[in-house]
Scaffold this motif. Structure first.
Motif, PDB file in Angstrom:
ATOM      1  N   ALA A  29       0.604  -1.328   0.129  1.00  0.00           N
ATOM      2  CA  ALA A  29      -0.104  -0.076  -0.070  1.00  0.00           C
ATOM      3  C   ALA A  29       0.811   1.231  -0.039  1.00  0.00           C
ATOM      4  CB  ALA A  29      -1.070   0.073   1.209  1.00  0.00           C
ATOM      5  N   VAL A  30       1.955   1.138   1.066  1.00  0.00           N
ATOM      6  CA  VAL A  30       2.688   2.549   0.866  1.00  0.00           C
ATOM      7  C   VAL A  30       3.842   2.683  -0.204  1.00  0.00           C
ATOM      8  CG1 VAL A  30       4.213   3.741   2.497  1.00  0.00           C
ATOM      9  CG2 VAL A  30       2.277   2.468   3.448  1.00  0.00           C
ATOM     10  N   PHE A  31       4.336   1.679  -0.254  1.00  0.00           N
ATOM     11  CA  PHE A  31       5.554   1.828  -1.438  1.00  0.00           C
ATOM     12  C   PHE A  31       5.267   1.211  -2.827  1.00  0.00           C
ATOM     13  CE2 PHE A  31       7.484   1.287   2.818  1.00  0.00           C
ATOM     14  CZ  PHE A  31       7.835   2.455   3.004  1.00  0.00           C
ATOM     15  N   GLY A  32       4.092   0.450  -2.999  1.00  0.00           N
ATOM     16  CA  GLY A  32       3.776  -0.256  -4.355  1.00  0.00           C
ATOM     17  C   GLY A  32       3.626   0.944  -5.300  1.00  0.00           C
ATOM     18  N   PRO A  81      -4.097   0.078  -7.962  1.00  0.00           N
ATOM     19  CA  PRO A  81      -4.911  -0.277  -6.647  1.00  0.00           C
ATOM     20  C   PRO A  81      -5.065  -1.716  -6.882  1.00  0.00           C
ATOM     21  CG  PRO A  81      -5.576   1.890  -7.757  1.00  0.00           C
ATOM     22  CD  PRO A  81      -4.646   1.281  -8.605  1.00  0.00           C
ATOM     23  N   GLU A  82      -5.330  -2.556  -7.970  1.00  0.00           N
ATOM     24  CA  GLU A  82      -5.784  -3.841  -7.838  1.00  0.00           C
ATOM     25  C   GLU A  82      -4.434  -4.828  -7.439  1.00  0.00           C
ATOM     26  OE1 GLU A  82      -7.630  -7.644  -8.131  1.00  0.00           O
ATOM     27  OE2 GLU A  82      -8.379  -5.458  -7.910  1.00  0.00           O
ATOM     28  N   MET A  83      -3.477  -4.387  -8.272  1.00  0.00           N
ATOM     29  CA  MET A  83      -2.266  -4.914  -7.741  1.00  0.00           C
ATOM     30  C   MET A  83      -1.946  -4.587  -6.307  1.00  0.00           C
ATOM     31  SD  MET A  83      -0.064  -3.668 -11.220  1.00  0.00           S
ATOM     32  CE  MET A  83       1.507  -3.931 -10.418  1.00  0.00           C
ATOM     33  N   ILE A  84      -2.058  -3.708  -5.730  1.00  0.00           N
ATOM     34  CA  ILE A  84      -1.613  -3.455  -4.434  1.00  0.00           C
ATOM     35  C   ILE A  84      -2.815  -4.539  -3.608  1.00  0.00           C
ATOM     36  CG2 ILE A  84      -2.099  -1.845  -2.480  1.00  0.00           C
ATOM     37  CD1 ILE A  84      -1.328   0.494  -4.647  1.00  0.00           C
TER      38      ILE A  84
END
Length: 379
Positions: free
Chosen positions: A206-209, A216-219
């Motif tokens: 969430a923070v570094f992705g 958002p979907e990958m996260i």
């Protein structure tokens, strides 16, 4: 006069030792017989390998490893034979600057090359490791590194999962039958100033992705995959706790180190100051000099010059700072142990001109000379 100098690199201009030598040149124009000791300084990030190796009588080694996109890259790391220590920056094998912006996708970037560097160092006789893990291109939970070290990160068919975060989705079991035997005798000091956990709103996905190319979907997917990996790991390795501060560092590489090796996560500055034994050189000095490329309000948030200043103040030593530039909020440095600081620019020039090595070195030497002329006049 006895002076200890420990200046962080002026990135793009001077290395730590070059900055120290420039300051020493200026001092000797005033005090020809000054007893000057120049020590390397870094914060655990870029420049740490060079600073520690050159400052501690080590040697640099270049090897070809698997880069973040799976293609061969040349990685440089340091070996200090006297103590059997390897100094590694993970960014040299899996750094985000190695991946063009349009190619950034954490589903495919791997830490495998980091494990290859560790393996090479082990075979070279190293058993102590100092590893900086900033600047990663990855979000694979460190599985690539673990695979390179011999861990089985296996799918349901018993095959090693593919590189990158997408491999996390396929993990069915974790084995250690083929782990490098010497790994059990190795210790790791991990330079890490990140306290994020592995998963959740403050987790690495969430923070570094996003800066690594995640949408958002990958996260959402990666966070769930990492949680699954952590659950599987904890069944066999109790230390693999995804809630521990720092496990989210470098896309979960912190989790792999803490869970699968004998590792501690520490402030990068603390590690460098310890490894270079700066305190021994500060204790008997009359004056301590430090600095970095830019002194500002962020310098007091764990940056290297403040580490030097705090060490000096343990012994009541005055501290002078030099930097390429300063900002108004740099006055915070005065409250944290730097008694006075000085920007080294001596005229209106372009940024490119200011950052040329020969110009930065001359400016630092000239500024140090004038400061020490004042010190002599006031003595």
């Amino acid at each position: 006069m006895k002076v200890t100098i420990a200046i962080d690199s002026l990135k793009g201009s001077l290395t730590s030792l070059e900055a120290g030598q420039a300051a020493a040149e200026g001092i000797r124009r005033v005090y020809e017989d000054a007893d000057i000791c120049i020590r390397p300084l870094a914060d655990g990030g870029e420049g740490t390998v060079e600073a520690l190796v050159r400052g501690m009588g080590g040697e640099l080694k270049r090897i070809t490893v698997t880069g973040p996109l799976g293609k061969p890259v040349v990685c440089e790391y340091g070996i200090i034979k006297e103590s059997g220590t390897a100094v590694i920056e993970m960014a040299g094998a899996a750094g985000i600057t190695m991946v063009d912006e349009e190619e950034r996708n954490p589903l495919y970037t791997t830490t495998y090359g980091v494990g290859e560097v560790i393996r090479d160092a082990v075979r070279s006789g190293c058993r102590r490791f100092v590893v900086g893990i900033g600047g990663s291109a990855t979000n694979d939970g460190g599985i690539g590194m673990l695979q390179a070290l011999g861990y089985g990160i296996l799918d349901k068919e018993g095959r090693q999962v593919p590189y990158g975060a997408r491999g996390l989705a396929e993990i069915a079991s974790v084995t250690d039958d083929n782990v490098l035997p010497e790994l059990s005798g190795c210790t790791f000091r991990i330079a890490c100033d990140v306290t994020n956990p592995l998963c959740g709103e403050q987790g690495c996905s969430a923070v570094f992705g996003p800066q690594k190319g995640a949408d958002p979907e990958m996260i959402r997917q990666m966070d769930g995959w990492l949680e699954h990996f952590a659950t599987l790991s904890q069944e066999k390795y109790p230390a693999a706790d995804p809630l521990r501060p720092g496990t989210g560092a470098a896309g979960g590489l912190g989790f792999a180190f803490l869970g699968f090796t004998k590792a501690v996560l520490e402030s990068g500055v603390k590690i460098v100051l310890d490894e270079t034994k700066l305190e021994d050189y500060v204790r008997d000095a009359d004056l301590v000099i430090t600095g970095e490329g830019r002194l500002d309000g962020q310098t007091v948030m764990g940056k290297a010059p403040i580490g030097v200043a705090k060490t000096a103040k343990k012994y009541g030593k005055p501290v002078i700072g030099f930097s390429g530039c300063v900002t108004k909020d740099a006055v915070a440095c005065n409250r944290e142990g730097i008694d006075a600081f000085f920007p080294i620019l001596r005229g209106v020039v372009t940024l490119d001109e200011a950052m040329k090595t020969e110009n930065a070195g001359a400016n630092l030497a000239d500024t140090a000379e004038q400061v020490f002329r004042l010190i002599r006049a006031m003595a």
